[in-house]
Design a protein around this motif. Structure first.
Motif, PDB file in Angstrom:
ATOM      1  N   ILE A   1       0.848  -1.212   0.000  1.00  0.00           N
ATOM      2  CA  ILE A   1       0.000   0.000   0.000  1.00  0.00           C
ATOM      3  C   ILE A   1       0.868   1.241   0.000  1.00  0.00           C
ATOM      4  CG2 ILE A   1      -1.651   1.334   1.386  1.00  0.00           C
ATOM      5  CD1 ILE A   1      -2.759  -1.428   2.317  1.00  0.00           C
ATOM      6  N   ILE A   2       1.946   1.151   0.822  1.00  0.00           N
ATOM      7  CA  ILE A   2       2.852   2.297   0.897  1.00  0.00           C
ATOM      8  C   ILE A   2       3.484   2.565  -0.460  1.00  0.00           C
ATOM      9  CG2 ILE A   2       5.062   3.085   1.909  1.00  0.00           C
ATOM     10  CD1 ILE A   2       4.142   1.441   4.446  1.00  0.00           C
ATOM     11  N   GLU A   3       3.800   1.430  -1.076  1.00  0.00           N
ATOM     12  CA  GLU A   3       4.367   1.560  -2.410  1.00  0.00           C
ATOM     13  C   GLU A   3       3.335   2.123  -3.382  1.00  0.00           C
ATOM     14  OE1 GLU A   3       7.531   0.878  -3.508  1.00  0.00           O
ATOM     15  OE2 GLU A   3       8.026   0.724  -1.351  1.00  0.00           O
ATOM     16  N   GLY A   4       2.058   2.054  -2.983  1.00  0.00           N
ATOM     17  CA  GLY A   4       0.975   2.501  -3.851  1.00  0.00           C
ATOM     18  C   GLY A   4       0.928   4.018  -4.038  1.00  0.00           C
ATOM     19  N   THR A   5      -0.001   4.397  -4.720  1.00  0.00           N
ATOM     20  CA  THR A   5      -0.039   5.767  -5.144  1.00  0.00           C
ATOM     21  C   THR A   5      -0.710   6.674  -4.142  1.00  0.00           C
ATOM     22  OG1 THR A   5      -2.037   5.235  -6.318  1.00  0.00           O
ATOM     23  CG2 THR A   5       0.039   5.207  -7.589  1.00  0.00           C
ATOM     24  N   ARG A   6      -1.549   6.091  -3.397  1.00  0.00           N
ATOM     25  CA  ARG A   6      -2.327   6.990  -2.562  1.00  0.00           C
ATOM     26  C   ARG A   6      -1.535   7.345  -1.306  1.00  0.00           C
ATOM     27  NH1 ARG A   6      -7.989   4.214  -1.904  1.00  0.00           N
ATOM     28  NH2 ARG A   6      -6.571   2.593  -1.370  1.00  0.00           N
ATOM     29  N   ALA A   7      -1.202   8.664  -1.313  1.00  0.00           N
ATOM     30  CA  ALA A   7      -0.341   9.128  -0.229  1.00  0.00           C
ATOM     31  C   ALA A   7      -1.006   9.006   1.135  1.00  0.00           C
ATOM     32  CB  ALA A   7       0.077  10.577  -0.476  1.00  0.00           C
ATOM     33  N   ASP A   8      -2.263   9.321   1.109  1.00  0.00           N
ATOM     34  CA  ASP A   8      -2.962   9.212   2.401  1.00  0.00           C
ATOM     35  C   ASP A   8      -3.064   7.776   2.886  1.00  0.00           C
ATOM     36  OD1 ASP A   8      -4.614   8.683   0.238  1.00  0.00           O
ATOM     37  OD2 ASP A   8      -6.424   9.283   1.315  1.00  0.00           O
ATOM     38  N   GLU A   9      -3.295   7.009   1.815  1.00  0.00           N
ATOM     39  CA  GLU A   9      -3.336   5.587   2.173  1.00  0.00           C
ATOM     40  C   GLU A   9      -1.983   5.159   2.727  1.00  0.00           C
ATOM     41  OE1 GLU A   9      -4.622   2.876  -0.798  1.00  0.00           O
ATOM     42  OE2 GLU A   9      -6.642   3.679  -0.840  1.00  0.00           O
ATOM     43  N   ARG A  10      -0.942   5.713   2.031  1.00  0.00           N
ATOM     44  CA  ARG A  10       0.404   5.356   2.474  1.00  0.00           C
ATOM     45  C   ARG A  10       0.626   5.785   3.920  1.00  0.00           C
ATOM     46  NH1 ARG A  10       5.223   7.299  -1.224  1.00  0.00           N
ATOM     47  NH2 ARG A  10       4.403   5.586  -2.470  1.00  0.00           N
ATOM     48  N   LYS A  11       0.132   7.007   4.165  1.00  0.00           N
ATOM     49  CA  LYS A  11       0.275   7.549   5.521  1.00  0.00           C
ATOM     50  C   LYS A  11      -0.364   6.630   6.556  1.00  0.00           C
ATOM     51  CE  LYS A  11       0.471  12.357   6.719  1.00  0.00           C
ATOM     52  NZ  LYS A  11      -0.192  13.650   6.401  1.00  0.00           N
ATOM     53  N   HIS A  12      -1.622   6.304   6.189  1.00  0.00           N
ATOM     54  CA  HIS A  12      -2.337   5.380   7.074  1.00  0.00           C
ATOM     55  C   HIS A  12      -1.616   4.058   7.164  1.00  0.00           C
ATOM     56  CE1 HIS A  12      -5.842   7.748   8.111  1.00  0.00           C
ATOM     57  NE2 HIS A  12      -5.993   8.135   6.837  1.00  0.00           N
ATOM     58  N   ALA A  13      -1.225   3.720   5.953  1.00  0.00           N
ATOM     59  CA  ALA A  13      -0.548   2.397   5.922  1.00  0.00           C
ATOM     60  C   ALA A  13       0.725   2.419   6.740  1.00  0.00           C
ATOM     61  CB  ALA A  13      -0.230   2.033   4.471  1.00  0.00           C
ATOM     62  N   GLU A  14       1.503   3.501   6.580  1.00  0.00           N
ATOM     63  CA  GLU A  14       2.758   3.588   7.343  1.00  0.00           C
ATOM     64  C   GLU A  14       2.487   3.563   8.847  1.00  0.00           C
ATOM     65  OE1 GLU A  14       5.663   5.996   4.224  1.00  0.00           O
ATOM     66  OE2 GLU A  14       4.700   7.092   5.892  1.00  0.00           O
ATOM     67  N   LYS A  15       1.397   4.255   9.170  1.00  0.00           N
ATOM     68  CA  LYS A  15       1.032   4.268  10.593  1.00  0.00           C
ATOM     69  C   LYS A  15       0.667   2.848  11.071  1.00  0.00           C
ATOM     70  CE  LYS A  15      -2.135   6.304  13.897  1.00  0.00           C
ATOM     71  NZ  LYS A  15      -3.473   6.890  14.031  1.00  0.00           N
ATOM     72  N   ALA A  16      -0.136   2.227  10.214  1.00  0.00           N
ATOM     73  CA  ALA A  16      -0.556   0.857  10.563  1.00  0.00           C
ATOM     74  C   ALA A  16       0.660  -0.058  10.626  1.00  0.00           C
ATOM     75  CB  ALA A  16      -1.554   0.334   9.518  1.00  0.00           C
ATOM     76  N   LEU A  17       1.605   0.194   9.643  1.00  0.00           N
ATOM     77  CA  LEU A  17       2.803  -0.630   9.621  1.00  0.00           C
ATOM     78  C   LEU A  17       3.604  -0.436  10.908  1.00  0.00           C
ATOM     79  CD1 LEU A  17       4.744  -2.525   8.134  1.00  0.00           C
ATOM     80  CD2 LEU A  17       5.785  -0.529   7.079  1.00  0.00           C
TER      81      LEU A  17
END
Lengths: 124, 965
Positions: free
Chosen positions: B182-198
């Motif tokens: 997801i982080i590798e994905g395009t959606r920055a917000d998703e990445r943010k969330h994802a990074e947080k979740a990670l």
């Protein structure tokens, strides 16, 4: 003639008996022991032998036995003062061996002379 | 059933060890079922897991298939019952137990089973053990299976946790991948969330790893880099991440490195599971740690993913457990004592190997059996009571002694201590005991007891007195019976509180010469005070004044350190021995005197022959009445006395040659008494008490006459012609004990007892001792020869009798002569003393030179009614007779008289009156040959001394011969 042979190793006793015989008129000679007595017997030819029992050399019992064998007619009177070692008297044995009378020393003169006269008046 | 092979048994410790290494359920089930089947020799084992309301038969090993893979409701199977009730079930016959679903079992081989819960509290499952025959598993087997199940529970729990963690780690890893995408994905917000979740996920992972003490690692084959989790770094003690594999491989200890390399290679090349334990030296603190690592290989990504677990604490615990187990095993197997365990009902569940040494059979032969057959029937009760006490009190008990049977049939003694065995919940599940073989000790104790008993018996029955006293006070600790007898007192009187200072006073000890002893002279005191071993002889005086001569030997008793702890004295009452020795000495003295006297007598007789002969002849040569004649007569008188003395000496020492014939003694005694009446002074009262004779004595009456005369003469002398009583007694007595007398000890039997008692001056001890010695006399010189009692001694001995003498100075003397009765009385002709005396009134001429004899005879004859004329001189008698021959009817004459013999007198008398009856009396002289004398005219003979019956009879006899009535 009555002749008496007196055999006793005790010189006092022998000479006393010789004197006693002389006093009653009986011819007597003395011998020191059995051997001496037997030697003198043939020459003297006594009618009576008076012998002590306990003597050195040939003692009385043996002398009596030999006299009885050699001269069965002779009368024998045995006299004894008793045994030297043991207390037993040999006189009863002497009587068995042929002594006509036996007397313990010291002698009772009357009895003794009676016996001597008896012996001389009758044969053994 | 399988054959039991003890060598292949896994101990519970083995199972625990193996289970600790098991990382999955299959391994656990394999370990448990193999161990259980091997131990129990079962035909099948199942491993059942609980799944909510069901029992899942997860694994099995059996001779034919059972129910592997099947599930049953907890209510319809025995495993369910076990889990619900949280207790094991042992069923000998499955078709007789309503807990068993018969239908399910009917098609199987199972006849018996044991089902135990895995973990008692909240069971995880159960282990089933099955036999194709009817079988009831032993307590030992039950305990073993339960222990295996409990161990399995721990392992199962561990595996479950492990699995759970692995799953969780895998899930987290998967999520991390997903988030990374997801982080590798395009959606920055998703990445943010994802990074947080990670981050949250990684934090959770770290936390999980930290909690589980499990680290993870990843080795990327492409880059050669190893990525370690924080927990891994912590476990490995490293601070850098992204280490190369080479760097990582330096941390394990060198001996494990090849194994690690090989395992990793095998995983990557061949897919062999990577599951390895090793040790590392942690770089941070150089500590050695045990690591367990498991890894998987993702061949697509060429990544090895693994986890590792620091198992150091677990390993240390295991090692400690092993150490403890080994220590215990070593202790049990090398101990001298037998260690054993019993179930509550008395069945052996464990026995240490040294059972073989003491019982001769291997312990496994006894395990599973009850203890009673091994114990002696008499001791079973005490053993049972002991066990009950252990179980009732729940506490250790000690010291039960019992016998056990060795396999060779002998009985051995054991002593045992025991304690209850508790389970985790505190319930007694058995008994553990430790038994020691005390057979040798028992034998020694028994031997010691026997020795003690023997010693005690010996001491109790010994004739020797024994006393033991403690040092240094000398207080008496032991006194045996003989000691009490010797002293003549009770134990209480002479033992209690008697120390050295009281020995002499309490035991009344005196020197042999009568001096009192000093306390420290007593042998026991010397032994205690000075360590002396000494022997002494002394007197112990009894309370009644009786002295006992005691020989004592005392010795000290030393303690271990050489000090005197006690003293012992052994003492003997030697009174009798000393008395016998003295008597023997006296007897020997008498014997030697006798022998000597016999020898002397011969020479004496010759000498006397000369003296008497010459004196006699000389008397004839001197005038009668002259001084010389008187002197010679004195010599003759002296010679006669000497002659008599020698006769007495010979009489004392004579042996044999006596003619003893059966004689009644009463007549002899009566004659003596008659004789005495004539001769004793009137101041002395003569009493007699003569019992009738029933059996004769083999005796020479002349000698009996002589000894009684001697005794009476002595008694009269003892009364010193003063007023006194002389008592002569005669009786027959049967003795059942030997008679101890002065002339020796004679055997029991019937005896004639002649007693002569006076109340004269008595005798002192010295006189008593020397009484029988020849020539010993208390009479003034010239009054006695000192041969009277010696002659008595000789005569009594020759008659096989003995004599006793009792005398008290100032009170009198009592002498008793014991003469044995004839053994056989056949053909005995003796004078019948009970027949009436023959009497007469004729005139008798009596001739005897001895005044005493003539007086006595006159007395006798007058008593018989005769008219007696006495002459002491035969010459005078002859004169009297010759003057008036018809005034005498009978003549009685002694043979041996001075001047004229009886025979000579008789001949003279017979010359005067040929028919005068003459009786010749002879004493010891054998001159007169009876036969010849009779021929010479003597009418009869009489032996002197006279006896009333014989003289009475003889007179009548000679008168009858002459025609008188």
């Amino acid at each position: 003639m009555n002749r008496v042979l007196i055999i006793d190793d005790d010189e006092d006793m022998r000479s006393m008996l010789l004197q006693l015989m002389e006093r009653v008129g009986i011819e007597a000679i003395g011998a020191r022991d059995g051997n001496d007595g037997l030697q003198q017997f043939d020459a003297f030819q006594p009618n009576l032998v008076i012998t002590d029992i306990v003597m050195p050399g040939k003692e009385g019992l043996e002398t009596i036995i030999e006299m009885r064998r050699k001269y069965p007619d002779v009368s024998i009177i045995a006299i004894s003062g008793g045994g030297r070692v043991g207390p037993d008297s040999y006189l009863p044995i002497a009587k068995q061996f042929g002594a006509r009378y036996v007397f313990a020393k010291p002698l009772n003169r009357n009895e003794f002379l009676f016996a001597v006269r008896q012996c001389l008046s009758t044969k053994a | 059933m399988l054959k039991k092979d003890p060598d292949k048994h896994n101990s519970i410790a083995d199972i625990v060890c193996k289970l600790s290494l098991a990382r999955d359920l299959d391994s656990i089930m394999l370990i448990v079922r193999n161990a259980v089947r091997s131990y129990t020799c079962a035909d099948g084992v199942t491993f059942i897991l609980r799944e909510n309301d069901h029992c899942y038969y997860a694994d099995e090993e059996a001779i034919t298939p059972l129910w592997k893979g099947r599930r049953f409701h907890v209510s319809e199977c025995i495993s369910g019952w076990v889990m619900i009730h949280k207790e094991a079930a042992a069923i000998q016959d499955v078709f007789a137990d309503d807990r068993i679903p018969y239908d399910i079992y009917r098609s199987t081989f199972v006849k018996s089973l044991l089902m135990v819960p895995i973990r008692s509290a909240a069971p995880l499952g159960a282990i089933g053990v099955y036999w194709s025959k009817e079988y009831l598993p032993s307590d030992n087997e039950r305990n073993y299976v339960q222990a295996a199940a409990d161990s399995a529970a721990v392992a199962v729990e561990n595996v479950r946790v492990n699995m759970h963690l692995r799953n969780q780690i895998a899930e987290l890893e998967h999520e991390r991948h997903h988030l990374a995408e997801i982080i590798e994905g395009t959606r920055a917000d998703e990445r943010k969330h994802a990074e947080k979740a990670l981050r949250e996920s990684e934090r959770d992972l770290k936390r999980a790893q930290s909690i589980a003490n499990i680290g993870s690692w990843r080795f990327d084959l492409n880059s050669g880099i190893v990525v370690a989790s924080d927990e891994t770094m912590k476990i490995y003690g490293i601070h850098e991440n992204d280490l190369t594999i080479k760097q990582v491989q330096t941390i394990p200890l060198p001996e494990y490195r090849k194994q690690l390399d090989d395992s990793l290679k095998n995983l990557i090349d061949s897919g062999v599971p990577y599951n390895i334990e090793f040790k590392i030296r942690r770089p941070s603190d150089n500590a050695i740690r045990h690591i367990h690592s498991v890894a998987e290989y993702d061949s697509d990504q060429m990544i090895v993913f693994g986890i590792l677990h620091d198992i150091t604490e677990q390993k240390i615990a295991e090692e400690q457990h092993w150490e403890s187990e080994n220590r215990f095993r070593s202790f049990v197997e090398n101990a001298n004592d037998i260690v054993y365990a019993l179930s509550p009902d008395g069945v052996f569940s464990y026995i240490s190997p040294n059972w073989l040494d003491y019982m001769g059979e291997r312990p496994d032969k006894a395990i599973g059996k009850r203890f009673e057959p091994y114990v002696h029937p008499e001791d079973v009760k005490v053993c049972r009571e002991f066990l009950e006490r252990v179980f009732e009190t729940g506490k250790k008990q000690s010291g039960v002694e019992y016998r056990v049977r060795h396999c060779d049939g002998t009985w051995r003694w054991q002593i045992s201590n025991g304690a209850p065995l508790f389970d985790n919940s505190g319930v007694i599940m058995g008994y553990i005991g430790i038994a020691r073989d005390v057979t040798e000790q028992k034998k020694m104790e028994e031997a010691l007891r026997e020795n003690e008993a023997m010693l005690q018996a010996a001491l109790d029955n010994s004739h020797a007195g024994v006393a033991i006293a403690s040092a240094p006070d000398g207080k008496l600790r032991y006194v045996n019976n003989a000691a009490l007898r010797i002293r003549g007192k009770s134990k209480k009187e002479i033992v209690e509180e008697i120390g050295i200072q009281k020995y002499v006073e309490s035991w009344q000890i005196y020197h042999v010469d009568g001096r009192p002893y000093k306390d420290d002279e007593v042998p026991l005191a010397r032994a205690i005070l000075h360590g002396e071993t000494c022997s002494k002889e002394f007197i112990v005086r009894r309370d009644n004044g009786e002295d006992r001569i005691v020989w004592a030997n005392a010795a000290p008793i030393y303690g271990r350190n050489g000090n005197i702890v006690a003293g012992i004295v052994v003492f003997l009452d030697v009174t009798e021995t000393r008395r016998l020795n003295e008597r023997l000495r006296q007897a020997e003295k008498m014997e030697s005197i006798g022998t000597l006297a016999g020898g002397i007598a011969h020479d004496f007789n010759n000498i006397l022959g000369g003296i008497i002969g010459y004196a006699d002849m000389s008397l004839e040569d001197v005038p009668p009445g002259s001084i010389l004649a008187k002197n010679l007569q004195r010599i003759l008188d002296g010679g006669e006395r000497a002659k008599n003395l020698v006769r007495q000496i010979l009489n004392f020492s004579r042996r044999g040659n006596e003619e003893r014939t059966p004689q009644y003694l009463r007549p002899v005694l009566k004659e003596v008494i008659e004789l005495l009446r004539a001769s004793l002074p009137s101041s002395i009262e003569l009493k007699s008490n003569l019992a009738p004779d029933t059996i004769p004595v083999l005796a020479d009456p002349t000698q009996i006459h002589e000894i009684v005369m001697n005794l009476c003469t002595n008694a009269a002398h003892a009364m010193n012609d003063e007023k006194g009583v002389l008592d002569v007694t005669y009786k027959e007595v049967v003795f059942d004990q030997p008679i101890e007398g002065r002339a020796g000890t004679v055997p029991p039997g019937m005896y004639s007892v002649i007693g002569v008692q006076d109340n004269g001056c008595g005798m002192d001890a010295i006189t008593l001792t020397r009484l029988f010695e020849p020539f010993f006399t208390t009479k003034p010189p010239g009054k006695g020869t000192g041969m009277g009692m010696a002659v008595l001694y000789g005569i009594v001995q020759r008659h096989n009798g003995t004599v006793t003498v009792e005398s008290i100075p100032g009170k009198g003397t009592s002498v008793k002569v014991f003469l044995p009765k004839c053994q056989e009385v056949r053909n005995v002709t003796v004078t019948d003393e009970n027949a009436p005396l023959e009497r007469g009134t004729e005139r008798i001429l009596l001739v005897d030179d001895e005044h005493v004899i003539s007086d006595m005879a006159t007395h006798l004859l007058t008593n018989l009614g005769y008219n007696v004329t006495i002459f002491n001189d035969p010459i005078r008698a002859l004169k009297a007779f010759s003057e008036n021959p018809d005034s005498f009817d009978v003549v009685i004459t002694d043979q041996t008289m001075p001047n004229m013999s009886g025979l000579d007198l008789a001949k003279e008398l017979l010359d005067i009156k040929t028919d005068i009856p003459i009786i010749l009396c002879t004493g010891y002289s054998k001159l007169v040959d009876e036969e010849k004398a009779l021929a010479a005219g003597i009418a009869g003979f009489l032996s002197k001394p006279f006896r009333q019956h014989s003289i009475a009879h003889k007179i009548r006899f000679v008168l009858q011969k002459k025609g008188h009535q």
